[in-house]
Design an enzyme around this catalytic site. Structure first.
Site, PDB file in Angstrom:
ATOM      1  N   HIS A  82       0.826  -1.208   0.000  1.00  0.00           N
ATOM      2  CA  HIS A  82       0.000   0.000   0.000  1.00  0.00           C
ATOM      3  C   HIS A  82       0.861   1.260   0.000  1.00  0.00           C
ATOM      4  O   HIS A  82       1.854   1.337   0.728  1.00  0.00           O
ATOM      5  CB  HIS A  82      -0.916   0.008   1.230  1.00  0.00           C
ATOM      6  CG  HIS A  82      -2.094   0.905   1.085  1.00  0.00           C
ATOM      7  ND1 HIS A  82      -1.993   2.275   1.134  1.00  0.00           N
ATOM      8  CD2 HIS A  82      -3.406   0.629   0.881  1.00  0.00           C
ATOM      9  CE1 HIS A  82      -3.187   2.809   0.978  1.00  0.00           C
ATOM     10  NE2 HIS A  82      -4.054   1.835   0.811  1.00  0.00           N
ATOM     11  N   GLY A 164       5.188  22.456   9.658  1.00  0.00           N
ATOM     12  CA  GLY A 164       6.467  21.864  10.017  1.00  0.00           C
ATOM     13  C   GLY A 164       7.581  22.163   9.031  1.00  0.00           C
ATOM     14  O   GLY A 164       7.400  22.859   8.027  1.00  0.00           O
ATOM     15  N   GLY A 173       8.503   9.863   9.077  1.00  0.00           N
ATOM     16  CA  GLY A 173       8.058  10.443   7.822  1.00  0.00           C
ATOM     17  C   GLY A 173       7.190  11.661   8.019  1.00  0.00           C
ATOM     18  O   GLY A 173       7.544  12.587   8.748  1.00  0.00           O
TER      19      GLY A 173
END
Length: 514
Positions: A82, A164, A173
């Site tokens: 996925h 961020g 991640g």
């Protein structure tokens, strides 16, 4: 009133049950949060947790889940079928009760900022919470996956996060946070390991390539089962239901000598979605949600027992709308009544298609009748929605007329508002008329494959479709008389003339069909 939302965080872990248990444990500790479901998939290497509860509590649980995933999951070591960009890959918020999609957008923004603040994990916003149009679709955000995004963020300003620093967290991640409607994750497995076939089918059925509306799809390789899978997200299961997606996968698979060998639902699914599929595949005659035990019980416990139309007085079903129309108020008026008439025509067409496909005499036309039934159901929904939209558009005109007109600026603003609202009040019935005329053609096509015993019902459907179209056109014209945009009025009148021409040409019953 209780405020409820659903949240379905997806984590990049589908092989270690202990880690998934730890994620669930930290989220379920928040008071007022309920863990309704968990799904793990080893091939995808992904788990989907379903939470529900008060918005603030669910938001805090999602934040804590992201923190725990940071501890447990290292994206540098993660592999799976996925697409993914982070340990906590995606966090969608879905309104359930007493909450709007706008409320969920605000919550998504707060949660995204808090994830960065607490854990220094960069955040992208998607779907209704997207800060940029190109990030509405999740696949755009996940393009290139974790590895590709890591490189692109170093040099491509367009791939920088909404919250961020412009670089991935070293192990977690990024996280994608958003707000959306209820999504049904529905996968169809094929009797072949050839991933290229699954990709071709996915490309054919997804909306972005001209396929089914409200469908996102991709091919996935299930190595553990030696199968290829068409992985599907239905973003509006009522407009594009599961059975329609399955049937198209089946039809496309046949082109490559393949066929479905099973399907699966990931996470939870609304009961209505199952009822719609049961009605379609079992070809139930006169099926009603009131026949479902749980529906009946829930309504009875709430003090409002469900009653199927055939069990009660049909006049009672019509009375509320009739009373609303009869009230000495401007809305609902002729435009809403026209939309209602056209919706009734579509509903009557549904009845004809539904009953005809159960007749032995029409067995050769079952697939075509099913397609007509599905299309007519969508048309009835759209026309029913137009009942309120017409009333709302007229109310906007009335509100514009009530604006102050003291000085020149106020007078100018009032006139602009009146013109804009009047144009909107013309466009709604024009759309109704276009749908009603198209509906006549659909009913004509249905007539060729419907059972002979349904002839009079189809005739009634076409008669009231014509009435709905003519009534809607009358409402368009009365609004055009007040518009000053000559070019727009000219174009609209040309459309009216064309639609009226089609109405004159359309026979009410196709001769020789029976």
């Amino acid at each position: 009133m209780k405020r409820l939302i659903e949240c379905v965080p997806n984590f990049s872990e589908g092989r270690d049950a202990a880690k998934v248990d730890a994620l669930i444990h930290v989220m379920s500790k928040v008071p007022g949060v309920y863990v309704l479901d968990r799904e793990m998939d080893a091939d995808h290497n992904r788990c989907v947790i379903t939470l529900a509860g008060e918005p603030d509590a669910v938001g805090e649980a999602a934040i804590l889940g992201a923190g725990k995933a940071l501890e447990l999951i290292d994206m540098n070591k993660h592999t799976g079928a996925h697409p993914r960009v982070g340990a906590t890959d995606v966090i969608p918020f879905i309104p359930v009760d007493g909450v709007t999609i706008e409320d969920c957008v605000a919550l998504a923004r707060r949660v995204g900022n808090e994830i960065w603040k607490r854990y220094r994990i960069p955040v992208f916003f998607y779907e209704a919470a997207a800060a940029r149009p190109d990030r509405v679709n999740l696949e755009n955000v996940r393009r290139g996956q974790y590895e590709g995004l890591r490189e692109e963020m170093k040099k491509n300003h367009e791939r920088q996060p909404d919250v961020g620093e412009p670089k991935l967290h070293p192990t977690a991640g990024v996280t994608v946070v958003g707000a959306r409607k209820f999504l049904v994750a529905y996968n169809v497995n094929l009797n072949t390991p050839d991933i290229s076939i699954a990709n071709k089918i996915a490309r054919a059925i997804r909306f972005s390539n001209g396929g089914l509306r409200y469908v996102k799809s991709m091919g996935v390789e299930l190595k553990a089962r030696n199968l290829a899978q068409v992985s599907i997200n239905l973003t509006d299961y009522e407009q594009t239901p599961m059975h329609r997606a399955y049937e198209m996968v089946k039809r496309e698979a046949e082109r490559y000598g393949a066929m479905p060998v099973g399907s699966e639902i990931v996470g939870l699914v609304p009961k209505k979605a199952i009822e719609m599929a049961a009605d379609y595949f079992l070809q139930l005659e006169n099926f009603s949600p009131a026949q479902v035990f749980e529906n009946k019980l829930a309504a009875a416990l709430a003090g409002t027992p469900l009653q199927a139309p055939q069990e009660g007085n049909l006049a009672k079903l019509a009375r509320p709308f009739l009373d609303a129309v009869a009230e000495p108020t401007a809305t609902p008026g002729g435009g809403s009544v026209s939309a209602f008439a056209a919706a009734l025509a579509a509903a009557l067409g549904q009845m004809v298609a539904g009953l005809s496909r159960k007749k032995k005499s029409q067995v050769a036309h079952v697939d075509e009748l099913s397609e007509h039934l599905d299309a007519l159901r969508k048309e009835a929904d759209a026309l029913t929605e137009a009942i309120d939209r017409d009333a709302s558009s007229f109310n906007e005109v009335m509100a514009a007329f009530k604006l102050p007109q003291g000085d020149a600026q106020e007078t100018h603003q009032r006139e602009d508002s009146i013109q804009k609202a009047t144009r909107g009040a013309a466009e709604v019935p024009l759309t109704v008329a276009e749908r009603a005329v198209a509906l006549l053609e659909r009913l004509k096509q249905l007539e060729a494959v419907a059972a002979a015993s349904m002839k009079s019902d189809l005739q009634v459907a076409r008669l009231i479709a014509v009435a709905g179209a003519q009534g809607a056109l009358a409402n368009v014209e009365i609004n055009l008389d007040s518009l000053k945009d000559a070019e727009y009025v000219k174009t609209a009148r040309a459309k009216i003339a064309a639609l009226r021409g089609k109405l004159v040409e359309a026979p009410l019953v196709q001769s020789g069909a029976y």
